[in-house]
Design a protein around this motif. Structure first.
Motif, mmCIF file in Angstrom:
data_model
loop_
_atom_site.group_PDB
_atom_site.id
_atom_site.type_symbol
_atom_site.label_atom_id
_atom_site.label_comp_id
_atom_site.label_asym_id
_atom_site.label_seq_id
_atom_site.Cartn_x
_atom_site.Cartn_y
_atom_site.Cartn_z
ATOM 1 N N LEU A 143 -11.686 17.250 7.939
ATOM 2 C CA LEU A 143 -12.682 17.988 7.158
ATOM 3 C C LEU A 143 -12.903 17.389 5.774
ATOM 4 N N GLY A 144 -11.958 16.593 5.317
ATOM 5 C CA GLY A 144 -12.146 15.926 4.035
ATOM 6 C C GLY A 144 -13.317 14.963 4.022
ATOM 7 N N LYS A 145 -13.841 14.642 5.198
ATOM 8 C CA LYS A 145 -15.003 13.751 5.263
ATOM 9 C C LYS A 145 -16.274 14.393 4.718
ATOM 10 N N VAL A 146 -16.206 15.671 4.369
ATOM 11 C CA VAL A 146 -17.353 16.274 3.672
ATOM 12 C C VAL A 146 -17.590 15.588 2.335
ATOM 13 N N LEU A 147 -16.627 14.773 1.880
ATOM 14 C CA LEU A 147 -16.835 13.997 0.658
ATOM 15 C C LEU A 147 -18.073 13.116 0.758
ATOM 16 N N VAL A 148 -18.396 12.663 1.973
ATOM 17 C CA VAL A 148 -19.599 11.850 2.151
ATOM 18 C C VAL A 148 -20.826 12.628 1.692
ATOM 19 N N LEU A 149 -20.840 13.923 1.997
ATOM 20 C CA LEU A 149 -21.978 14.759 1.613
ATOM 21 C C LEU A 149 -21.985 15.081 0.123
ATOM 22 N N ALA A 150 -20.865 14.767 -0.545
ATOM 23 C CA ALA A 150 -20.818 14.892 -2.001
ATOM 24 C C ALA A 150 -21.259 13.592 -2.672
ATOM 25 N N GLY A 151 -21.672 12.623 -1.866
ATOM 26 C CA GLY A 151 -22.194 11.375 -2.402
ATOM 27 C C GLY A 151 -21.188 10.255 -2.514
ATOM 28 N N GLU A 152 -19.995 10.456 -1.961
ATOM 29 C CA GLU A 152 -18.981 9.412 -2.059
ATOM 30 C C GLU A 152 -19.279 8.278 -1.066
ATOM 31 N N PRO A 153 -19.053 7.032 -1.473
ATOM 32 C CA PRO A 153 -19.284 5.906 -0.561
ATOM 33 C C PRO A 153 -18.254 5.904 0.564
ATOM 34 N N GLN A 154 -18.607 5.303 1.674
ATOM 35 C CA GLN A 154 -17.749 5.361 2.849
ATOM 36 C C GLN A 154 -16.374 4.758 2.596
ATOM 37 N N TRP A 155 -16.296 3.700 1.803
ATOM 38 C CA TRP A 155 -15.002 3.059 1.560
ATOM 39 C C TRP A 155 -14.052 3.947 0.754
ATOM 40 N N ALA A 156 -14.572 5.021 0.171
ATOM 41 C CA ALA A 156 -13.729 5.961 -0.573
ATOM 42 C C ALA A 156 -13.537 7.267 0.193
ATOM 43 N N VAL A 157 -13.861 7.250 1.491
ATOM 44 C CA VAL A 157 -13.728 8.464 2.308
ATOM 45 C C VAL A 157 -12.962 8.185 3.601
ATOM 46 N N VAL A 158 -13.315 7.107 4.292
ATOM 47 C CA VAL A 158 -12.745 6.855 5.616
ATOM 48 C C VAL A 158 -11.916 5.580 5.607
ATOM 49 N N GLY A 159 -11.330 5.274 6.753
ATOM 50 C CA GLY A 159 -10.551 4.055 6.899
ATOM 51 C C GLY A 159 -9.064 4.287 6.735
ATOM 52 N N ASP A 160 -8.294 3.268 7.065
ATOM 53 C CA ASP A 160 -6.845 3.350 6.929
ATOM 54 C C ASP A 160 -6.463 3.449 5.459
ATOM 55 N N THR A 161 -5.425 4.220 5.182
ATOM 56 C CA THR A 161 -4.970 4.422 3.816
ATOM 57 C C THR A 161 -3.722 3.584 3.534
ATOM 58 N N PHE A 162 -3.399 3.463 2.241
ATOM 59 C CA PHE A 162 -2.254 2.672 1.802
ATOM 60 C C PHE A 162 -1.880 3.119 0.389
ATOM 61 N N PRO A 163 -0.648 2.897 -0.040
ATOM 62 C CA PRO A 163 -0.275 3.246 -1.411
ATOM 63 C C PRO A 163 -0.923 2.286 -2.404
ATOM 64 N N VAL A 164 -1.417 2.816 -3.489
ATOM 65 C CA VAL A 164 -1.820 1.980 -4.615
ATOM 66 C C VAL A 164 -0.642 1.919 -5.584
ATOM 67 N N GLY A 165 -0.667 0.944 -6.474
ATOM 68 C CA GLY A 165 0.429 0.828 -7.429
ATOM 69 C C GLY A 165 1.565 -0.058 -6.962
ATOM 70 N N CYS A 166 1.396 -0.710 -5.814
ATOM 71 C CA CYS A 166 2.370 -1.691 -5.343
ATOM 72 C C CYS A 166 1.655 -2.687 -4.446
ATOM 73 N N ARG A 167 2.305 -3.804 -4.182
ATOM 74 C CA ARG A 167 1.686 -4.846 -3.372
ATOM 75 C C ARG A 167 1.461 -4.356 -1.942
ATOM 76 N N PRO A 168 0.277 -4.570 -1.385
ATOM 77 C CA PRO A 168 0.033 -4.158 0.005
ATOM 78 C C PRO A 168 0.929 -4.926 0.957
ATOM 79 N N GLN A 169 1.387 -4.240 1.986
ATOM 80 C CA GLN A 169 2.283 -4.868 2.953
ATOM 81 C C GLN A 169 1.512 -5.444 4.133
ATOM 82 N N ALA A 170 2.210 -6.197 4.956
ATOM 83 C CA ALA A 170 1.562 -7.062 5.940
ATOM 84 C C ALA A 170 0.712 -6.318 6.955
ATOM 85 N N SER A 171 1.077 -5.079 7.304
ATOM 86 C CA SER A 171 0.341 -4.391 8.362
ATOM 87 C C SER A 171 -0.893 -3.653 7.858
ATOM 88 N N VAL A 172 -1.185 -3.718 6.559
ATOM 89 C CA VAL A 172 -2.443 -3.159 6.062
ATOM 90 C C VAL A 172 -3.583 -3.973 6.670
#
Length: 303
Positions: A143-172
């Motif tokens: 249901l958080g995908k309603v963010l799209v209807l709030a005008g958020e771009p797709q790259w800030a709504v969907v897709g695999d997630t990962f921690p920020v603030g550290c180096r991305p790991q190999a399986s990202v």
């Protein structure tokens, strides 16, 4: 795990411009390089894009995501949506909003996104008839995908997630070809394996990339859903494939995270996007799920 896909992603622009919003099924579910080979073979039967066009579409989304999802960006999104003043609505009203997220460019999907919510919930209900809270998680996880209807771009709504603030790991996903322009990786505070975190600090203390998982998790907390901790983990981390499927980021996990991991993995079995010829009879299902909503998250909620 499957073989990692290779390819050259599109370059990000010099500023975080909004891409044209393409709503509908999560592009990471259309093409997942780390998908199990048997699963991928089944999914391939109903994806009719040519591989080159498909790769371009998905890679472009991840290039934007992996360039602009930074510690500063995520903190700004928490501040922007953390007041929960976007909308007042019930759970089923949010489910109905998903009907507006039909991707007209997808040649295989001609039914509303809300059907996926009911399909997921019913799959869980069939496998776990004694866990009604789990059924409800299936309904509300996206249901958080309603963010799209709030005008958020797709790259800030969907897709695999990962921690920020550290180096991305190999399986990202697309790790080797999409993070080159992320400014955090030029910052010594954020560019090591642990980055700004302490070893085994616990995922509750980790800043995840911003999207529908994190937003819905925060909505659940703010509105005091009376669901068990497992439900909150499932919602917050169901797109954290590098953790629950890739086996990475264990250095950030504490004992609670590892205890919850099997629950997230169990949920993921039902969340994979499938094209089902027998769509659920939503009108017949609504009373059952309304009862669960009344039990765990009743009334008009703040989003």
């Amino acid at each position: 795990m499957g073989t990692r896909a290779h390819g050259t992603c599109l370059p990000a622009s010099s500023a975080p411009l909004r891409m044209k919003v393409v709503v509908g099924p999560d592009p990471s579910l259309v093409y997942r390089p780390d998908m199990d080979p048997e699963t991928a073979k089944d999914k391939g039967s109903f994806r009719n894009y040519t591989s080159s066009l498909l790769l371009d579409r998905v890679c472009a989304t991840y290039k934007l995501m992996h360039t602009w999802q930074t510690v500063d960006f995520v903190r700004k999104k928490h501040a922007q949506f953390g007041g929960f003043s976007y909308k007042k609505m019930t759970i089923l009203e949010a489910v109905d909003m998903l009907d507006r997220l039909v991707d007209e460019s997808d040649p295989d999907v001609d039914f509303p996104n809300s059907f996926h919510a009911f399909q997921t919930a019913e799959g869980i209900r069939k496998a776990h008839p004694d866990k009604d809270w789990f059924h409800l998680v299936g309904l509300l996880h996206d249901l958080g995908k309603v963010l799209v209807l709030a005008g958020e771009p797709q790259w800030a709504v969907v897709g695999d997630t990962f921690p920020v603030g550290c180096r991305p790991q190999a399986s990202v996903v697309f790790c080797d070809s999409t993070f080159q322009d992320n400014p955090d990786l030029q910052d010594p505070r954020y560019s090591t394996e642990l980055g700004m975190y302490q070893p085994h600090c616990g995922l509750q203390n980790v800043l995840m990339s911003w999207g529908h998982d994190e937003y819905m998790y925060q909505v659940m907390k703010f509105n005091k859903f009376s669901l068990p901790p497992e439900a909150f983990y499932m919602v917050r981390f169901h797109s954290f494939y590098p953790w629950h499927t890739g086996g990475d980021y264990r250095q950030l996990c504490n004992e609670q995270d590892l205890a919850m991991l099997p629950w997230v993995q169990e949920f993921n079995k039902f969340d994979l996007y499938t094209k089902c010829p027998d769509l659920p009879d939503v009108d017949k299902l609504r009373p059952y799920y309304q009862g669960l909503i009344d039990k765990y998250c009743p009334g008009i909620l703040s989003w």
